[in-house]
Design a protein around this motif. Structure first.
Motif: not given
Ligand SMILES: CC(C)(COP(=O)(O)OP(=O)(O)OC[C@H]1O[C@@H](n2cnc3c(N)ncnc32)[C@H](O)[C@@H]1OP(=O)(O)O)[C@@H](O)C(=O)NCCC(=O)NCCS
Length: 191
Positions: A45-48, A106-109, A112-114, A116-120, A142-144, A153-155
């Motif tokens: 629910e974090n996307i639009t 905008g980014v989404s993963v 099942k792959y959260w 793991l570093g894909i977002g980074r 923009r992020v909720r 991740l962004y910081e």
């Molecule tokens: C946000 C999103 C893109 C991150 O993707 P991801 O592949 O899981 O990202 P990463 O694995 O590279 O990094 C996630 C980081 O968040 C951290 N994290 C996970 N849950 C957390 C929480 N509740 N509070 C703080 N940090 C958290 C992880 O530990 C990791 O940090 P680390 O590398 O320092 O350990 C993914 O969760 C997603 O697609 N979410 C749904 C859509 C979304 O929110 N998109 C962004 C809209 S602005």
């Protein structure tokens, strides 16, 4: 010494040792991307948009991908794991010269792959791609305010909070604020 080369197709290992491939999306990805988008819509629910709300046909998506490939300041990035689209990142800027240097992504993963570093990896690619365009000087998002994983991740990637916008989201009868975050980009020097 500065490394000025940029590879548009990149391979790396994830935390679980699966291979991740990052590459620009191709028009022939259109169908699989719409399946991905629909899955994400049901998982977060974090996307639009929610399930059934994306509203693009395969033909429209294909045409969009073709168009993105012709714009030097647009990126549609795909993260693949074992042939499956595991994540995407899309970025675009304004068209006119006064706003062409700044864009939003905008980014989404897939769930099942959260974590793991894909977002980074997607963000790291975006930043080095942006630098080598030598046009892009600012990346915005923009992020909720309650999306703590994304904010973390962004910081970690250097983005800073630049403001808070009220009532950007509305769901479950509630308004939710977002942060505007940004990263200033130094272009790669000419070789
Ligand atoms: C946000 C999103 C893109 C991150 O993707 P991801 O592949 O899981 O990202 P990463 O694995 O590279 O990094 C996630 C980081 O968040 C951290 N994290 C996970 N849950 C957390 C929480 N509740 N509070 C703080 N940090 C958290 C992880 O530990 C990791 O940090 P680390 O590398 O320092 O350990 C993914 O969760 C997603 O697609 N979410 C749904 C859509 C979304 O929110 N998109 C962004 C809209 S602005």
């Amino acid at each position: 010494m500065q490394n000025n080369s940029f590879e548009s197709i990149q391979h790396t290992l994830l935390k679980n040792n699966l291979q991740l491939t990052l590459r620009p999306a191709r028009p022939e990805d259109a169908e699989q991307l719409l399946v991905f988008v629909e899955q994400i819509a049901g998982e977060s629910e974090n996307i639009t948009f929610g399930p059934g709300e994306f509203g693009m046909t395969v033909e429209e998506e294909r045409a969009f991908l073709q168009q993105v490939a012709t714009i030097p300041t647009s990126l549609y990035l795909v993260a693949e794991v074992a042939g499956e689209i595991a994540g995407t990142l899309t970025f675009s800027t304004g068209k006119r010269s006064r706003i062409r240097h700044a864009g939003e992504f905008g980014v989404s993963v897939l769930r099942k792959y959260w974590n793991l570093g894909i977002g980074r990896h997607l963000l790291t690619y975006l930043i080095s791609w942006a630098r080598q365009t030598r046009i892009i000087r600012k990346i915005n998002l923009r992020v909720r305010v309650d999306n703590l994983a994304a904010i973390h991740l962004y910081e970690k990637a250097g983005f800073v909070q630049e403001g808070r916008i009220s009532r950007e989201f509305y769901l479950h009868d509630q308004f939710i604020d977002v942060y505007h975050m940004g990263l200033e980009i130094d272009p790669l020097p000419e070789t």
